[in-house]
Enzyme design. Structure first.
Site, PDB file in Angstrom:
ATOM      1  N   TYR A 202      -3.352 -20.385  42.355  1.00  0.00           N
ATOM      2  CA  TYR A 202      -3.580 -20.206  40.921  1.00  0.00           C
ATOM      3  C   TYR A 202      -4.490 -18.995  40.696  1.00  0.00           C
ATOM      4  O   TYR A 202      -5.190 -18.546  41.609  1.00  0.00           O
ATOM      5  CB  TYR A 202      -4.207 -21.476  40.347  1.00  0.00           C
ATOM      6  CG  TYR A 202      -4.534 -21.422  38.871  1.00  0.00           C
ATOM      7  CD1 TYR A 202      -3.530 -21.256  37.925  1.00  0.00           C
ATOM      8  CD2 TYR A 202      -5.846 -21.538  38.430  1.00  0.00           C
ATOM      9  CE1 TYR A 202      -3.833 -21.206  36.575  1.00  0.00           C
ATOM     10  CE2 TYR A 202      -6.153 -21.490  37.084  1.00  0.00           C
ATOM     11  CZ  TYR A 202      -5.143 -21.320  36.154  1.00  0.00           C
ATOM     12  OH  TYR A 202      -5.443 -21.262  34.825  1.00  0.00           O
ATOM     13  N   THR A 204      -7.325 -18.313  39.541  1.00  0.00           N
ATOM     14  CA  THR A 204      -8.749 -18.323  39.872  1.00  0.00           C
ATOM     15  C   THR A 204      -9.020 -18.620  41.350  1.00  0.00           C
ATOM     16  O   THR A 204     -10.177 -18.680  41.756  1.00  0.00           O
ATOM     17  CB  THR A 204      -9.495 -19.386  39.035  1.00  0.00           C
ATOM     18  OG1 THR A 204      -8.938 -20.681  39.329  1.00  0.00           O
ATOM     19  CG2 THR A 204      -9.384 -19.104  37.547  1.00  0.00           C
ATOM     20  N   LYS A 205      -7.983 -18.814  42.144  1.00  0.00           N
ATOM     21  CA  LYS A 205      -8.189 -19.245  43.523  1.00  0.00           C
ATOM     22  C   LYS A 205      -8.472 -18.057  44.448  1.00  0.00           C
ATOM     23  O   LYS A 205      -8.421 -16.907  44.053  1.00  0.00           O
ATOM     24  CB  LYS A 205      -6.979 -20.043  43.997  1.00  0.00           C
ATOM     25  CG  LYS A 205      -6.754 -21.344  43.241  1.00  0.00           C
ATOM     26  CD  LYS A 205      -7.953 -22.265  43.339  1.00  0.00           C
ATOM     27  CE  LYS A 205      -7.687 -23.678  42.823  1.00  0.00           C
ATOM     28  NZ  LYS A 205      -7.494 -23.762  41.376  1.00  0.00           N
ATOM     29  N   ASN A 206      -8.742 -18.374  45.706  1.00  0.00           N
ATOM     30  CA  ASN A 206      -9.186 -17.351  46.655  1.00  0.00           C
ATOM     31  C   ASN A 206      -8.055 -16.423  47.100  1.00  0.00           C
ATOM     32  O   ASN A 206      -8.304 -15.284  47.495  1.00  0.00           O
ATOM     33  CB  ASN A 206      -9.840 -18.004  47.872  1.00  0.00           C
ATOM     34  CG  ASN A 206     -11.114 -18.737  47.507  1.00  0.00           C
ATOM     35  OD1 ASN A 206     -11.494 -18.797  46.351  1.00  0.00           O
ATOM     36  ND2 ASN A 206     -11.775 -19.292  48.504  1.00  0.00           N
TER      37      ASN A 206
END
Length: 404
Positions: A202, A204-206
Site C-alpha cells: 500500500y 504508505t508501506k515500506n
C-alpha cells in the site's frame, strides 16, 4: 481576439498577501524516483497493463530477496486479499476460530470473516504492542484452527513461542507482515515461519505499488491454489492466455476472487524492491533521530528492538498520556494538523468499533492493554522521502506541544 489586450491597462496592481502556509507534510509519503516513473511509462506504452511479465518479474525478485523459489510466492492486489486467500487455501472448516490481535487494522479481522471463520482476540504485550503468546495460549478452544499474528509497526512477534503453541495444538499460522517486509526474528525473515506470510505494498508501506500484496507460502501446492483463487478460480491468467505464445484455453476450477496484481503496479514495485535496503537505512536514521530528540519529553517512545531481531521501522508510534503530557491524544492530532503535519493513529483497537461490538458483543475492557494503547497512540511521519528539514519540523512541533 485581436485588439482586446490593448483595451486593458498594462499596469498590474500589487495585492498584499498573507505569509504563505508551510506545505502539508503528508504522513507516510512514498519515495518515488525516476526509475519507477520510467517503468510505468514503459508499461503504459507496452499495451500490457494487467497481470503479465512485470508481475512475474516482481514475484521472482521478491522470492529471490526472501530466499525462496518463485513457486512459493503469489502477487495479489492487497494484503487483505493475501490474508483472505491464504485462509481459504488453508482449508479451515467454516466458523473455525482464528486468534489474532486487537491492535491492528480492521482488514485483519475482516479477512477472517470473509473467509467464513470466527475471529478471537488475544491481548497484546503492552511493551512490544505485539500479540502476547501467553494470551494466545489462554484463548485456545476446541474450535481454534489458526493463529494470525501481526508484526506491529515493523517489530517482529515472538515467533519461537507462537510456533511452539501452533505445533503443540496443530494450528495453521498466517503471518500478517503488512508492516514488516524487512523484519527478521533470530536471523530469519518474518513471513517464513508460518504456513503463509502476507505482505502489503500500500502507498504508505515500506515497499510501494500503490495498492498491492504478496503471499509467501511454506508449501508450493498451497501457493498454487492461492494463485488460482486470486483470479476467479481460473487455471490460467491473462498473460498465459493472450501472450505471443498463442491463445491458451482456461478452465474455472474453483469459485475464486478478483485479487490479481496489475503490471502497472508491479512496474513501481520492481524498483521499490531494488531500493528496499537503502530505504530501510534511511528510516532507521529518522527513527534514531526521533529517539534522540524526543527522549526528554513525557512521551512513551517505542522500545528498542529486541536482541537478535531486525525491526522494519515502519511506524514510529508514541503514546500520549494526557495526565503526563498536558494534552490529549486527539488534541495533539488536531494541533499537528494545524501545524500542517500529517499524523496517523495505529490503531484504535478493534473491539472499540461499533460493528464488532454489535456482531460479537465484544467489550473493550476485555483487552485492556490494546484499548489503552489504541486511545493514546500517535504515529509520527516516517518515510524515506522525508528530508532533514521535514524531520526537524516535526520534532520542533512536538516540542512545542509537549514541553519537557
Amino acid at each position: 481576439m485581436a485588439g482586446v489586450e490593448s483595451a486593458f491597462p498594462t499596469k498590474r496592481l500589487s495585492v498584499p498577501t498573507a505569509d504563505p502556509q508551510p506545505s502539508f507534510l503528508v504522513f507516510g509519503a512514498p519515495r518515488i524516483e525516476e526509475a519507477e516513473i520510467a517503468e510505468v511509462e514503459a508499461c503504459l506504452r507496452s499495451g500490457w497493463l494487467g497481470t503479465g511479465p512485470r508481475v512475474a518479474q516482481f514475484e521472482q525478485d521478491f522470492a529471490r530477496w526472501r530466499g525462496v523459489t518463485p513457486s512459493r510466492v503469489a502477487a495479489v492486489n492487497s494484503c487483505t486479499a493475501a490474508l483472505h486467500v491464504s485462509m481459504v487455501a488453508a482449508n479451515l472448516e467454516p466458523e473455525s476460530e482464528v486468534i489474532t490481535t486487537p491492535l491492528t487494522f480492521c482488514a485483519t479481522v475482516n479477512a477472517i470473516l470473509h473467509a467464513g471463520l470466527t475471529p478471537v482476540l488475544a491481548d497484546v504485550d503492552p511493551h512490544t504492542q505485539n500479540i502476547d503468546p501467553a494470551a494466545i495460549e489462554a484463548a485456545i478452544t476446541p474450535r481454534t484452527r489458526a493463529i494470525l499474528p501481526v508484526h506491529f509497526a515493523g517489530r517482529p512477534c515472538d515467533m519461537d513461542r507462537i510456533m511452539a503453541i501452533a505445533n503443540k495444538h496443530g494450528l495453521v499460522v498466517v503471518e500478517d507482515c503488512a508492516h514488516a517486509i524487512e523484519s527478521e526474528f533470530r536471523g530469519r525473515p518474518v513471513g517464513t515461519f508460518g504456513d503463509f506470510g502476507c505482505f502489503s505494498f500500500y502507498v504508505t508501506k515500506n515497499v510501494v505499488t500503490g495498492e498491492g500484496g504478496m503471499i509467501l507460502g511454506r508449501h508450493e501446492e498451497s501457493i498454487a491454489r492461492a494463485r488460482i483463487l486470486a483470479l476467479h478460480g481460473m487455471s490460467k491468467d491473462a498473460w498465459h492466455r493472450f501472450s505471443d505464445q498463442g491463445y491458451r484455453h482456461y478452465q474455472v476450477v474453483e469459485c475464486g476472487f478478483k485479487y490479481n496484481m496489475m503490471d502497472l503496479q508491479a512496474a513501481i514495485g520492481i524498483h521499490q524492491l531494488a531500493r528496499v535496503e537503502a530505504n530501510w537505512q534511511r528510516r532507521r536514521q529518522l527513527w534514531e533521530r526521533y529517539d534522540q530528540d524526543l527522549a526528554g519529553l513525557p512521551l512513551q517512545l517505542p522500545p528498542p528492538p529486541e536482541p537478535d531481531t531486525r525491526h522494519g521501522y515502519h511506524l514510529y508510534t508514541v503514546m500520549i498520556d494526557e495526565t503526563r503530557c498536558g494534552i490529549g491524544r486527539d488534541g495533539f492530532l488536531e494541533a499537528m494538523n494545524t501545524a500542517r503535519i500529517g499524523t496517523g493513529v495505529h490503531y484504535l483497537s478493534v473491539p472499540e468499533h461499533p460493528y464488532y461490538q454489535q456482531r460479537f458483543g465484544w467489550r473493550p475492557d476485555q483487552w485492556p492493554h490494546a484499548v489503552r494503547l489504541g486511545r493514546q497512540t500517535v504515529s509520527l511521519p516516517l518515510s524515506p522521502a522525508m528530508s532533514h528539514a521535514d524531520l526537524a519540523r516535526v520534532i520542533e512541533a512536538v516540542h512545542g506541544l509537549i514541553p519537557a
